[in-house]
Design a protein around this motif. Sequence first.
Motif, mmCIF file in Angstrom:
data_model
loop_
_atom_site.group_PDB
_atom_site.id
_atom_site.type_symbol
_atom_site.label_atom_id
_atom_site.label_comp_id
_atom_site.label_asym_id
_atom_site.label_seq_id
_atom_site.Cartn_x
_atom_site.Cartn_y
_atom_site.Cartn_z
ATOM 1 N N ARG A 23 68.943 43.610 -0.812
ATOM 2 C CA ARG A 23 69.856 42.551 -0.402
ATOM 3 C C ARG A 23 71.072 43.118 0.320
ATOM 4 N N ALA A 24 71.583 44.229 -0.168
ATOM 5 C CA ALA A 24 72.764 44.843 0.464
ATOM 6 C C ALA A 24 72.457 45.288 1.888
ATOM 7 N N VAL A 25 71.259 45.837 2.101
ATOM 8 C CA VAL A 25 70.886 46.275 3.443
ATOM 9 C C VAL A 25 70.696 45.065 4.356
ATOM 10 N N ILE A 26 70.092 43.997 3.841
ATOM 11 C CA ILE A 26 69.947 42.767 4.629
ATOM 12 C C ILE A 26 71.318 42.254 5.070
ATOM 13 N N GLU A 27 72.268 42.228 4.150
ATOM 14 C CA GLU A 27 73.605 41.733 4.474
ATOM 15 C C GLU A 27 74.313 42.634 5.474
ATOM 16 N N ALA A 28 74.091 43.944 5.357
ATOM 17 C CA ALA A 28 74.711 44.876 6.302
ATOM 18 C C ALA A 28 74.178 44.652 7.715
ATOM 19 N N ILE A 29 72.871 44.426 7.836
ATOM 20 C CA ILE A 29 72.276 44.166 9.150
ATOM 21 C C ILE A 29 72.788 42.842 9.695
ATOM 22 N N ASP A 30 72.826 41.809 8.857
ATOM 23 C CA ASP A 30 73.300 40.493 9.290
ATOM 24 C C ASP A 30 74.762 40.539 9.749
ATOM 25 N N SER A 31 75.536 41.455 9.180
ATOM 26 C CA SER A 31 76.953 41.548 9.557
ATOM 27 C C SER A 31 77.171 42.360 10.828
ATOM 28 N N GLY A 32 76.070 42.880 11.405
ATOM 29 C CA GLY A 32 76.171 43.605 12.667
ATOM 30 C C GLY A 32 76.362 45.097 12.543
ATOM 31 N N LYS A 33 76.184 45.656 11.347
ATOM 32 C CA LYS A 33 76.333 47.097 11.183
ATOM 33 C C LYS A 33 75.230 47.842 11.928
ATOM 34 N N GLU A 34 75.604 48.951 12.562
ATOM 35 C CA GLU A 34 74.631 49.813 13.240
ATOM 36 C C GLU A 34 73.975 50.729 12.211
ATOM 37 N N MET A 35 72.651 50.744 12.192
ATOM 38 C CA MET A 35 71.927 51.586 11.254
ATOM 39 C C MET A 35 71.530 52.904 11.915
ATOM 40 N N GLU A 36 71.953 53.989 11.310
ATOM 41 C CA GLU A 36 71.552 55.302 11.808
ATOM 42 C C GLU A 36 70.148 55.631 11.314
#
Length: 259
Positions: A23-36
């Motif tokens: 869930r935390a990763v889903i929220e991070a992606i939804d918030s526009g965070k760039e994933m390395e």
Amino acid sequence: MQHFQRRDQGEKRESNQMVFGIRAVIEAIDSGKEMESVFVQRGLSGSLFMELKALLKEHNIGFQQVPIEKLNRITRKNHQGVIAVISPITYQNIEDLLPLIYEKGEVPLLLMLDGVTDVRNMGAIARTAECAGVHALIVPKKGSAEINPDAIKTSAGALYKIPVCRQDALGKTGRFLIDSGVQLVVGTEKTNDSIYDVDYAVPTCIVMGAEDVGVSDDLIRISDKLARIPMFGEIKSLNVSVSAGVILYEAIRQRQLGK
């Protein structure tokens, strides 16, 4: 969220930001965070994971399937089989950036890195490129060094300043650049033509490859120029970060002479 750090000879280093839990990763992606990078436990299933998997596909974010032991080495907390590392920079797209360079009346000078996987080389190249006024670094989404604390430190902060464009396929990007009036100049030993025979005063993208295999054949085939750095000693190759600096500053020398 938590941070993890690496130590080298007792020196405290800058930390990368890590998110764990589906869930935390889903929220991070939804918030526009760039994933390395994203690590997923092998064999993971369930509706929430399927939601994450669909989101990764939607945003064209790749992930690595790894054994649970690797995840447990990264964190001892409840990661639920998913750990993501957030990039310390915001990646850009060269298709959006190039028109802005032209609109400002500037002559594009770009640097494409094909398969450069060593983070310290990445950092050193970024530092030189920023000092030389390069408009952008272009790297592939797969097969490139991570922008992590080691890369940031080696770049002396240049990776925070120079635009980094992370592209799906460098061959496609190269063809876009050519269609946009930018010549591709490949630094390679597979030619007799010198770097000093190339006109860098025109819009140019210099392409550098990994030290072991060089630039891919796909990019060599579509390039406008192949150029080699003259070698006079017994050792017939330079570190890729040094090579990039040599060619970049030949381009700067020519552009300064033309003013």
